[in-house]
Design a protein around this motif. Structure first.
Motif, short mmCIF file in Angstrom:
data_model
loop_
_atom_site.label_atom_id
_atom_site.label_comp_id
_atom_site.label_asym_id
_atom_site.label_seq_id
_atom_site.Cartn_x
_atom_site.Cartn_y
_atom_site.Cartn_z
N TYR A 160 0.83 -1.21 0.00
CA TYR A 160 0.00 0.00 0.00
C TYR A 160 0.87 1.26 0.00
O TYR A 160 0.46 2.29 -0.56
N LEU A 161 2.04 1.19 0.60
CA LEU A 161 2.96 2.32 0.54
C LEU A 161 3.33 2.64 -0.90
O LEU A 161 3.24 3.79 -1.34
N TYR A 162 3.70 1.61 -1.66
CA TYR A 162 4.11 1.84 -3.04
C TYR A 162 2.92 2.10 -3.96
O TYR A 162 3.06 2.78 -4.97
N LEU A 163 1.75 1.61 -3.56
CA LEU A 163 0.55 1.96 -4.33
C LEU A 163 0.27 3.45 -4.20
O LEU A 163 -0.06 4.13 -5.18
N SER A 164 0.41 3.97 -2.98
CA SER A 164 0.23 5.40 -2.77
C SER A 164 1.28 6.19 -3.55
O SER A 164 0.97 7.19 -4.20
N GLU A 165 2.54 5.72 -3.52
CA GLU A 165 3.61 6.37 -4.28
C GLU A 165 3.29 6.37 -5.78
O GLU A 165 3.50 7.36 -6.48
N TYR A 166 2.80 5.24 -6.26
CA TYR A 166 2.47 5.10 -7.68
C TYR A 166 1.44 6.14 -8.09
O TYR A 166 1.58 6.81 -9.13
N TYR A 167 0.39 6.29 -7.28
CA TYR A 167 -0.65 7.26 -7.62
C TYR A 167 -0.14 8.69 -7.51
O TYR A 167 -0.50 9.56 -8.32
N LEU A 168 0.72 8.96 -6.53
CA LEU A 168 1.28 10.30 -6.40
C LEU A 168 2.12 10.66 -7.62
O LEU A 168 2.09 11.79 -8.10
N LEU A 169 2.89 9.69 -8.12
CA LEU A 169 3.70 9.93 -9.31
C LEU A 169 2.85 10.24 -10.53
O LEU A 169 3.31 10.86 -11.48
N ASN A 170 1.59 9.80 -10.48
CA ASN A 170 0.67 10.06 -11.59
C ASN A 170 -0.35 11.15 -11.25
O ASN A 170 -1.37 11.29 -11.94
N ASN A 171 -0.07 11.91 -10.18
CA ASN A 171 -0.92 13.03 -9.76
C ASN A 171 -2.36 12.62 -9.49
O ASN A 171 -3.30 13.41 -9.69
N ASP A 172 -2.55 11.39 -9.04
CA ASP A 172 -3.88 10.89 -8.69
C ASP A 172 -4.00 10.91 -7.17
O ASP A 172 -3.78 9.91 -6.49
N PHE A 173 -4.35 12.08 -6.63
CA PHE A 173 -4.35 12.26 -5.18
C PHE A 173 -5.51 11.54 -4.50
O PHE A 173 -5.38 11.13 -3.34
N GLU A 174 -6.60 11.36 -5.20
CA GLU A 174 -7.75 10.66 -4.60
C GLU A 174 -7.39 9.21 -4.30
O GLU A 174 -7.60 8.72 -3.18
N ASN A 175 -6.84 8.52 -5.28
CA ASN A 175 -6.47 7.12 -5.06
C ASN A 175 -5.24 6.99 -4.17
O ASN A 175 -5.09 6.00 -3.46
N ALA A 176 -4.36 7.99 -4.21
CA ALA A 176 -3.19 7.97 -3.31
C ALA A 176 -3.64 8.01 -1.86
O ALA A 176 -3.10 7.30 -1.01
N GLU A 177 -4.65 8.83 -1.58
CA GLU A 177 -5.14 8.91 -0.20
C GLU A 177 -5.85 7.62 0.22
O GLU A 177 -5.71 7.17 1.36
N LYS A 178 -6.57 6.99 -0.70
CA LYS A 178 -7.23 5.72 -0.39
C LYS A 178 -6.19 4.66 -0.04
O LYS A 178 -6.36 3.89 0.91
N ALA A 179 -5.11 4.61 -0.81
CA ALA A 179 -4.04 3.65 -0.54
C ALA A 179 -3.37 3.96 0.80
O ALA A 179 -3.00 3.05 1.56
N LEU A 180 -3.23 5.24 1.09
CA LEU A 180 -2.62 5.66 2.35
C LEU A 180 -3.48 5.23 3.55
O LEU A 180 -2.95 4.80 4.58
N LEU A 181 -4.78 5.33 3.42
CA LEU A 181 -5.68 4.89 4.49
C LEU A 181 -5.58 3.39 4.72
O LEU A 181 -5.59 2.92 5.87
N LYS A 182 -5.46 2.63 3.64
CA LYS A 182 -5.30 1.18 3.76
C LYS A 182 -3.96 0.83 4.40
O LYS A 182 -3.86 -0.11 5.18
N LEU A 183 -2.93 1.60 4.06
CA LEU A 183 -1.63 1.42 4.68
C LEU A 183 -1.74 1.60 6.20
O LEU A 183 -1.24 0.78 6.97
N SER A 184 -2.40 2.66 6.62
CA SER A 184 -2.57 2.94 8.04
C SER A 184 -3.37 1.85 8.73
O SER A 184 -3.04 1.43 9.85
N ASN A 185 -4.41 1.36 8.05
CA ASN A 185 -5.26 0.32 8.64
C ASN A 185 -4.50 -0.98 8.85
O ASN A 185 -4.64 -1.65 9.88
N VAL A 186 -3.69 -1.36 7.84
CA VAL A 186 -2.91 -2.59 7.98
C VAL A 186 -1.95 -2.48 9.16
O VAL A 186 -1.81 -3.41 9.96
N PHE A 187 -1.31 -1.32 9.29
CA PHE A 187 -0.37 -1.13 10.39
C PHE A 187 -1.08 -1.19 11.75
O PHE A 187 -0.62 -1.87 12.67
#
Length: 207
Positions: free
Chosen positions: A153-180
């Motif tokens: 999920y960390l790299y999924l968020s990075e992937y979306y940020l590299l493509n300026n997709d902030f909506e999906n980057a934040e969703k991936a970030l939330l999943k990252l936090s939940n897993v932790f």
């Protein structure tokens, strides 16, 4: 790396990044200073340099001493925190991420997230298309550990940020936090990764 982020807000960090982005040229560098009572103020310099074989480099040089984990008036160059990146087209590539077949083979022997990281940040643009499928495979696999899913999920968020997709980057970030938060087998020290991912998102969103 220096713990300065504990003293700065997201807006502060974005302001610094903006000054660096707009201020550093082939002739001009940007110096950032933070007042610290002891033992020394923090100094960070950002500038370009020309490398004999690899061309233009972007360099960050500090007075942070890695051995003492503190800022020093005159740090030992052997222990001085520095980072330098090669410029490949419009991409900055960390010196340890330059692509070689040997390093690729070495990364593939480890956990899946290690080759994802390598492909995402190396200077071989042909590897970029491999990143998303590898992330998807990691996250859909029932055999991956919670720690590996967290990296996924960390790299999924990075992937979306590299493509300026902030909506999906934040969703991936939330999943990252939940897993932790929900995984008792992930050491609590990995909270730093969650904090770094959130910081990167918040800065780029403002930038």
């Amino acid at each position: 790396m220096t713990d300065l982020y504990k003293q700065l807000t997201y807006d502060d960090m974005t302001s610094i990044l903006t000054e660096v982005y707009n201020g550093v040229t082939e002739k001009d560098k940007v110096n950032v200073e933070f007042h610290i009572d002891k033992p020394s103020d923090a100094r960070i310099a950002y500038f370009f340099n020309e490398h004999d074989t690899n061309g233009k480099q972007f360099i960050m040089l500090t007075n942070f001493d890695n051995s003492t984990r503190r800022f020093a008036s005159n740090p030992d160059p052997k222990n001085q925190l520095a980072r330098w990146y090669f410029i490949k087209d419009d991409k900055m590539v960390y010196r340890k991420d330059k692509y070689t077949k040997e390093e690729e083979a070495n990364k593939m022997k480890g956990e899946t997230f290690k080759i994802i990281d390598y492909y995402m940040f190396d200077d071989n643009f042909d590897n970029d298309k491999k990143v998303k499928p590898l992330i998807d495979n990691l996250l859909s696999s029932p055999n991956e550990s919670n720690l590996n899913k967290m990296y996924g999920y960390l790299y999924l968020s990075e992937y979306y940020l590299l493509n300026n997709d902030f909506e999906n980057a934040e969703k991936a970030l939330l999943k990252l936090s939940n897993v932790f938060e929900k995984s008792s087998d992930i050491p609590r020290g990995y909270a730093l990764i969650v904090d770094m991912a959130r910081t990167e998102y918040e800065i780029l969103k403002r930038f």
